[in-house]
Motif scaffolding. Structure first.
Motif, mmCIF file in Angstrom:
data_model
loop_
_atom_site.group_PDB
_atom_site.id
_atom_site.type_symbol
_atom_site.label_atom_id
_atom_site.label_comp_id
_atom_site.label_asym_id
_atom_site.label_seq_id
_atom_site.Cartn_x
_atom_site.Cartn_y
_atom_site.Cartn_z
ATOM 1 N N ARG A 333 77.158 -12.184 164.637
ATOM 2 C CA ARG A 333 77.073 -10.888 165.295
ATOM 3 C C ARG A 333 78.265 -10.639 166.234
ATOM 4 N NH1 ARG A 333 72.236 -7.649 166.665
ATOM 5 N NH2 ARG A 333 72.753 -6.553 168.568
ATOM 6 N N LYS A 337 80.988 -7.692 165.949
ATOM 7 C CA LYS A 337 81.185 -6.716 167.032
ATOM 8 C C LYS A 337 82.671 -6.601 167.398
ATOM 9 C CE LYS A 337 79.501 -5.337 171.547
ATOM 10 N NZ LYS A 337 78.783 -5.690 172.754
ATOM 11 N N LYS A 341 85.213 -3.341 167.186
ATOM 12 C CA LYS A 341 86.009 -2.942 168.343
ATOM 13 C C LYS A 341 87.482 -2.789 167.951
ATOM 14 C CE LYS A 341 85.759 -4.670 173.041
ATOM 15 N NZ LYS A 341 85.282 -5.903 173.655
ATOM 16 N N VAL A 347 80.201 0.684 169.998
ATOM 17 C CA VAL A 347 78.830 0.930 169.529
ATOM 18 C C VAL A 347 77.851 0.399 170.560
ATOM 19 C CG1 VAL A 347 79.322 0.903 167.056
ATOM 20 C CG2 VAL A 347 78.917 -1.246 168.213
ATOM 21 N N ASP A 349 73.973 -1.226 171.544
ATOM 22 C CA ASP A 349 73.251 -2.364 170.963
ATOM 23 C C ASP A 349 72.413 -1.977 169.756
ATOM 24 O OD1 ASP A 349 74.363 -4.112 172.645
ATOM 25 O OD2 ASP A 349 72.623 -4.353 173.983
ATOM 26 N N LEU A 352 74.626 -1.340 166.887
ATOM 27 C CA LEU A 352 75.168 -2.608 166.439
ATOM 28 C C LEU A 352 74.166 -3.349 165.547
ATOM 29 C CD1 LEU A 352 77.600 -4.603 166.677
ATOM 30 C CD2 LEU A 352 76.292 -5.735 168.471
ATOM 31 N N PHE A 356 74.934 -4.307 161.824
ATOM 32 C CA PHE A 356 74.979 -5.725 161.489
ATOM 33 C C PHE A 356 74.047 -6.027 160.311
ATOM 34 C CE2 PHE A 356 74.027 -10.299 162.340
ATOM 35 C CZ PHE A 356 75.314 -10.765 162.115
#
Ligand SMILES: [Zn+2]
Length: 515
Positions: A333, A337, A341, A347, A349, A352, A356
């Motif tokens: 994860r 992330k 970026k 984003v 949570d 995300l 994911f």
């Protein structure tokens, strides 16, 4: 070096391209990418033209902080009021008001005398100046207007408060030499021209939009209006990316610069192409798939020895990366992330987690997840239609060379109902579409169907684009999946959902507040 302001009209003129209709989420996503590209002005739409346009222009004006947001307006008070209501929450509200100045347009379209046109133009600018800090005034069909008349009207609208004067080649008729003359003439003859910036806006009907825009810049334009990939009315507008890169590569000649982050060009081009469904030709300058491909042996040999023998633009300059592997099945994860970026996106949570999950799903089926795949997942997530009236839960297709293709589909509706249906077709995709049509219980006409892979390789993601007519509305839809049949079903359902969303939104009370 002279600074040239870049006025992007992808969301207004570009959105007027035949067959293109972007929804709210897509417009917002494009606006955010234009902000990352660092354009000076975003023309977000034509607020008085429809409640949908009003809503998206307002949201863009309130979201975008890095540049000025503008909206188009006719020279009537009610349009100007509506545009102000849409733009007033922005960091730098700017009105773009226009009226036609060519004899053909004044006589046949406006049915006004030249003096009446001047009066209307001046009145509307004066009225707008009461609340707008920035006013751009456009002379529609300027390049077919009488130059002496143009000088007269431009002087008066500057006195009335316009600080940008746009001289569009609305019908794509002018040549580079002629447009240069128009700009020089205005610079020399408009007595108060030092109080305004001249702007150019060219169409590509004769294939000269970029050349004309560059000529206008050479002869005094301080602002250039253009679109990503050159999309727009008819043959389109001048391509932003071509103008920007020409100014950079030939700064020795033009002696002018923009504030654009050129390495965001490729990504912006891909996003606009994906969301509008307008494919970028392989041989397109700067952003085409072949723009940096050296095919001839002699050229390849030259480039290997010294790049500049045949390469005047480096792929890196415009953000073309070799499509390297970025993540795989075991990426966690955190790494995911970080990559998001790096692509320039922030984003929360919740987002995300959804992203994911989509990434993990894909990584189970595809070995290497490339930057393009991530970009596809991200875009899908970001522009998902606001309300999914239908959602495919299960899809099964039976195909064999000697039997009739049959599709069985389970869908859920917004109110939680489960639908199940099966139908046949002459091919697998037709079987799916026949089944879906039965489920929504209303005729759907398929106008266009296209499929492409997101990246190279056998296990690449499939991206399907459809255009349909449903309930008297024409709309497009997109679907991305690891399997082509699933992507086909998704694209179709996406298009249906978009029609339903549009119908719902047009019924909102906002319509009443507009006038
Ligand atoms: Zn135009």
């Amino acid at each position: 070096m002279r600074k040239i302001n870049v006025f992007d009209t992808t969301l207004r003129d570009g959105e007027q391209s035949a067959g293109v209709n972007l929804n709210f989420e897509e417009k917002l996503e494009i606006a955010k990418q234009l902000e990352r590209l660092n354009v000076d002005i975003i023309e977000a739409g034509f607020p008085a033209s429809s409640p949908g346009d009003f809503r998206s222009v307002k949201a863009i004006a309130e979201t975008i902080k890095g540049c000025s947001v503008t909206g188009l307006s006719r020279s009537v008070q009610s349009d100007i009021d509506t545009t102000w209501a849409a733009l007033k929450g922005g960091v730098e509200p700017r009105l773009h008001v226009f009226i036609a100045t060519s004899p053909i347009h004044m006589t046949y379209k406006l049915k006004k005398t030249p003096d009446e046109v001047i009066e209307t133009a001046v009145q509307s600018v004066r009225y707008a100046a009461k609340f707008f800090p920035h006013i751009q005034w456009s002379a529609e069909d300027a390049c077919r207007s009488d130059l002496k008349f143009l000088v007269k009207i431009v002087e008066q609208v500057i006195d009335a408060g316009a600080s940008v004067i746009n001289i569009p080649d609305t019908v794509g008729y002018i040549t580079p030499h002629e447009i240069g003359h128009i700009f020089s003439y205005l610079k020399e003859n408009v007595r108060n021209i030092d109080r305004a910036i001249l702007s150019t806006h060219c169409h590509d009907d004769l294939g000269m939009a970029v050349a004309n825009s560059l000529s206008a810049i050479e002869h005094g334009a301080g602002q250039v209006e253009c679109t990503i990939n050159g999309i727009g009315e008819r043959a389109g507008n001048a391509s932003l990316e071509e103008i920007a890169v020409a100014l950079r590569i030939r700064h020795d000649y033009y002696n002018a610069e923009t504030r654009l982050k050129l390495n965001e060009i490729k990504r912006t081009s891909s996003l606009v192409s994906k969301l509008t469904g307008m494919v970028v030709p392989n041989n397109k300058a700067v952003v085409g798939a072949n723009a940096f491909a050296h095919e001839s042996g002699i050229h390849q040999d030259g480039v290997l020895k010294e790049k500049t023998t045949y390469e005047i633009i480096t792929p890196e300059l415009v953000g073309v990366s070799s499509n390297r592997m970025v993540l795989g099945k075991h990426s966690g994860r955190h790494a995911f992330k970080e990559k998001i970026k790096e692509l320039g996106h922030t984003v929360n949570d919740e987002e995300l987690s959804r992203l994911f999950n989509a990434f993990k799903d894909l990584a189970d089926k595809k070995k290497d997840i490339t930057e393009e795949d991530l970009f596809a997942i991200l875009t899908e997530e970001r522009v998902a239609t606001s309300v999914a009236y239908y959602k495919v839960q299960q899809l099964q297709v039976n195909y064999g060379t000697n039997n009739i293709p049959t599709a069985t589909i389970t869908m859920t509706t917004l109110d939680g109902k489960e639908l199940q249906e099966a139908a046949t077709g002459s091919g697998s995709v037709e079987a799916i579409y026949n089944t879906l049509e039965r489920m929504i219980n209303s005729p759907v006409k398929l106008l266009d169907y296209r499929i492409q892979s997101v990246s190279g390789g056998r296990d690449a993601l499939a991206e399907v684009y459809v255009k349909i007519r449903y309930e008297e509305l024409e709309t497009s839809g997109r679907g991305t999946a690891h399997d082509v049949l699933e992507a086909s079903a998704k694209a179709y359902v996406n298009a249906i959902n978009r029609v339903m969303n549009r119908k719902q939104k047009d019924e909102l009370p906002e319509k009443i507040h507009l006038s």
